[in-house]
Design an enzyme around this catalytic site. Structure first.
Site, mmCIF file in Angstrom:
data_model
loop_
_atom_site.group_PDB
_atom_site.id
_atom_site.type_symbol
_atom_site.label_atom_id
_atom_site.label_comp_id
_atom_site.label_asym_id
_atom_site.label_seq_id
_atom_site.Cartn_x
_atom_site.Cartn_y
_atom_site.Cartn_z
ATOM 1 N N GLU A 1 -6.499 -7.677 -0.637
ATOM 2 C CA GLU A 1 -6.925 -7.801 0.765
ATOM 3 C C GLU A 1 -8.421 -7.541 0.809
ATOM 4 O O GLU A 1 -8.859 -6.397 0.662
ATOM 5 C CB GLU A 1 -6.232 -6.774 1.666
ATOM 6 C CG GLU A 1 -4.773 -7.046 1.898
ATOM 7 C CD GLU A 1 -4.123 -6.011 2.820
ATOM 8 O OE1 GLU A 1 -4.831 -5.385 3.638
ATOM 9 O OE2 GLU A 1 -2.904 -5.824 2.686
ATOM 10 N N GLU B 1 0.837 -1.209 0.000
ATOM 11 C CA GLU B 1 0.000 0.000 0.000
ATOM 12 C C GLU B 1 0.867 1.252 0.000
ATOM 13 O O GLU B 1 0.638 2.168 0.783
ATOM 14 C CB GLU B 1 -0.924 0.007 1.219
ATOM 15 C CG GLU B 1 -2.016 -1.031 1.160
ATOM 16 C CD GLU B 1 -3.093 -0.805 2.222
ATOM 17 O OE1 GLU B 1 -2.786 -0.219 3.279
ATOM 18 O OE2 GLU B 1 -4.245 -1.207 1.983
HETATM 19 C C1 GLA Z 1 -3.993 -2.585 5.138
HETATM 20 C C2 GLA Z 1 -2.631 -3.250 5.217
HETATM 21 C C3 GLA Z 1 -2.657 -4.527 6.019
HETATM 22 C C4 GLA Z 1 -3.446 -4.359 7.296
HETATM 23 C C5 GLA Z 1 -4.851 -3.877 6.948
HETATM 24 C C6 GLA Z 1 -5.724 -3.658 8.160
HETATM 25 O O1 GLA Z 1 -4.719 -3.102 4.154
HETATM 26 O O2 GLA Z 1 -2.112 -3.501 3.932
HETATM 27 O O3 GLA Z 1 -1.338 -4.885 6.309
HETATM 28 O O4 GLA Z 1 -2.806 -3.433 8.107
HETATM 29 O O5 GLA Z 1 -4.765 -2.644 6.320
HETATM 30 O O6 GLA Z 1 -5.834 -4.791 8.911
#
Ligand code: GLA
Length: 584
Positions: A232, A156
């Protein structure tokens, strides 16, 4: 051996379209002897792939020192044995509610905002680390007969920075080190995140919890071609100390999953099984829109309201997801594996031994330093744990307020050996003024390093100074106590019997397991905040503020007969509190 590639609309396995039905499971949050069970649960849910991050700070405790990097390879071998493909997300930054987002504190301490950029002081360590880590992954890629089909670049990045050259350099580094499977980036489905976080020529994927159609439409504006993947799918969420537990309705989550699959996309459930942030590795957030507000440390459990719960059991969400996923798999889904053994009956753990924290520090602490101003945890080489700072108030002088500037995160304060209060970042001033001369001791704890947002990498400890009225108190003695020091060295701690009124210190007890050992949870009634170990295995932080009320004890940690329990209580233990192990 198979060739896994990125086609115009699909992933291709030896030229045939395939869909990744993946679930996140962090090998470092599950006891190794339970990997097989958890992976079998993922298969039984209908998944064909497992995804894991790799936390750099767990594997490189100090420059030039590595710890069990081979665990990554062992986990990938376990995935293959379970009949799953694997997606690996080696970071170097991983977020993941993990201390410092996986970056080593010894690195971020001096670098501040230069992390996650092309800054050479950062990149040279990244190259070293990847040189060590990537062989574990490279040798297990699908084109070499292994399970690894995708490798993620950073994490991210578009939510953090815009150094496109940094991402490109990481991608090139992976290629140069032998990564031949497709690379990808993951970002929120927003334009600025996708522009900041993606790399030309590298597959882009999106992270979200709902509204798949909209999210994929946003992705398509940036990437008209390539397979769609939700890297995700947040089917649950994590909890903070003092917060309300996150719960997501299983039926509604299953509908959101169905929508993703109806779009023809691949998916990675975040989390399929969350596990536990053992060892005091849980991270923290900062509040507010800006993520610069008050510290919100994460609880030890990473249950995540996931389909497979912290104890490895299927939930209602598991059953709903299984129904949805079954439609996308050929043939019947595998049966659930046999349940792990559970502790047969409750076991009392009388805490009969005790040593004051001073004695623990004397036995297990680092070198004492003296200097004009207080050193940070990073300067002392402390990652997870605490530091005792001592400073003198010169005298004679009138009583004035005593406060700490830049306190991260919490200090239990003693004036001339008498407990004077607990200071926090939000309330950094003692209630009662202090007259001089006096000797002040501040036991400062880190509650977990921030893993997300612009304050990533901020140092811990007394980062400003100790003030009397508005005068800096100079001449500070400091000594760190890192959780990593708790091991064989504990035998050198001089234990006596606990004081009748309780109090901080290292407590010791024995759990005598008469019937079969197995999965359990440890309850610590009457204790306030600290860390617990069984047979030297650190279960993580406990804290009476909740919402977490007990710590998961993986069965393989316990044995029939006597088990040694240590509890490092940092605030107050009301009376001769007894711990107990309960079946899960
Ligand atoms: C983001 C991050 C993950 C995690 C989620 C929340 O998507 O990429 O590593 O921190 O948020 O659980």
């Amino acid at each position: 051996m198979s060739e896994f590639t990125v086609g115009e609309r699909d992933f291709l396995l030896d030229g045939r379209p395939v869909r990744l039905l993946s679930g996140a499971l962090h090998y470092f949050r599950v006891h190794e002897e339970q990997w097989g069970h958890r992976l079998a649960m993922l298969r039984a849910m209908g998944l064909n792939c497992v995804e894991t991050y790799v936390p750099w700070n767990l594997h490189q405790p100090a420059p030039g020192r590595h710890r069990d990097v081979a665990a990554v390879g062992r986990f990938l071998d376990a995935a293959r044995a379970a009949g799953l493909w694997a997606v690996v997300r080696p970071g170097p930054y991983i977020c993941a509610e993990w201390e410092n987002g996986g970056l080593p504190a010894w690195l971020t301490g001096g670098l501040g905002g230069s992390v996650r950029t092309r800054d050479e002081r950062y990149m040279r360590h990244v190259r070293d680390w990847f040189g060590r880590l990537l062989p574990e992954i490279v040798s297990r890629q699908a084109d070499r007969g292994g399970p690894v089909v995708l490798v993620q670049v950073e994490n991210e990045y578009g939510s953090y920075g815009s150094d496109a050259g940094y991402l490109a350099e990481l991608a090139a580094l992976c290629r140069a080190r032998g990564v031949t499977v497709p690379l990808f980036t993951s970002d929120g489905p927003e334009d600025h995140m996708l522009t900041g976080g993606s790399v030309p020529g590298v597959l882009a994927a999106v992270n979200f919890g709902s509204r798949a159609r909209e999210s994929f439409a946003a992705l398509r504006r940036h990437r008209p071609e390539g397979p769609l993947m939700c890297s995700e799918f947040w089917c649950g969420w994590f909890d903070h100390w003092s917060g309300t537990p996150a719960v997501r309705d299983p039926g509604e989550a299953a509908e959101a999953l169905r929508e993703i699959l109806e779009c023809g996309a691949s998916v990675n459930l975040y989390m399929a099984h969350g596990g536990t942030s053992f060892g005091g590795w849980a991270g923290a957030n900062r509040g507010g829109e800006s993520h610069e507000g008050g510290l919100r440390p994460d609880v030890t459990s990473y249950d995540y309201d996931a389909p497979v719960d912290e104890y490895g059991r299927p939930t209602e969400k598991f059953r709903r997801f299984r129904e949805v996923l079954a439609r996308y798999r050929e043939g019947p889904l595998p049966e659930l594996p046999p349940e792990p053994a559970r502790l047969a009956a409750p076991v009392g753990v009388p805490l009969t031994g005790w040593a004051p924290v001073d004695a623990v520090l004397a036995a297990l602490g680092g070198e004492e330093t003296t200097g004009p101003r207080p050193p940070t945890f990073e300067e002392l080489g402390v990652t997870r744990g605490l530091v005792r700072y001592e400073v003198d108030v010169p005298g004679p002088r009138e009583p004035y307020p005593l406060s700490v500037r830049g306190l991260r995160d919490l200090a239990v304060v003693y004036v001339d050996g008498v407990r004077a209060g607990v200071l926090t970042e939000a309330e950094p001033r003692l209630a009662e003024p202090v007259a001089g001369p006096a000797r002040v001791e501040l036991w400062v704890e880190s509650l977990g390093r921030v893993n997300y947002g612009p304050l990533l990498g901020e140092p811990k400890g007394i980062t400003g100074g100790v003030l009397h009225e508005r005068q800096y108190l100079h001449g500070v003695r400091a000594r760190g106590l890192d959780l990593d020091a708790f091991g064989d060295g504990v035998s050198a701690v001089p234990f006596t019997t606990p004081p009748p009124a309780g109090g901080p210190g290292l407590y010791r007890g024995t759990a005598t397991v008469r019937k079969a050992a197995g999965d359990a949870r440890l309850e610590l009634p009457g204790l306030t905040r600290g860390f617990a170990w069984i047979n030297g295995f650190c279960l993580g932080r406990y804290w009476s503020v909740g919402p977490q009320r007990s710590l998961f004890v993986p069965g393989p940690v316990l044995r029939e007969g006597e088990n040694e329990v240590w509890v490092l209580e940092l605030e107050e233990a009301a009376g001769a509190a007894g711990a107990r192990l309960l079946p899960v």
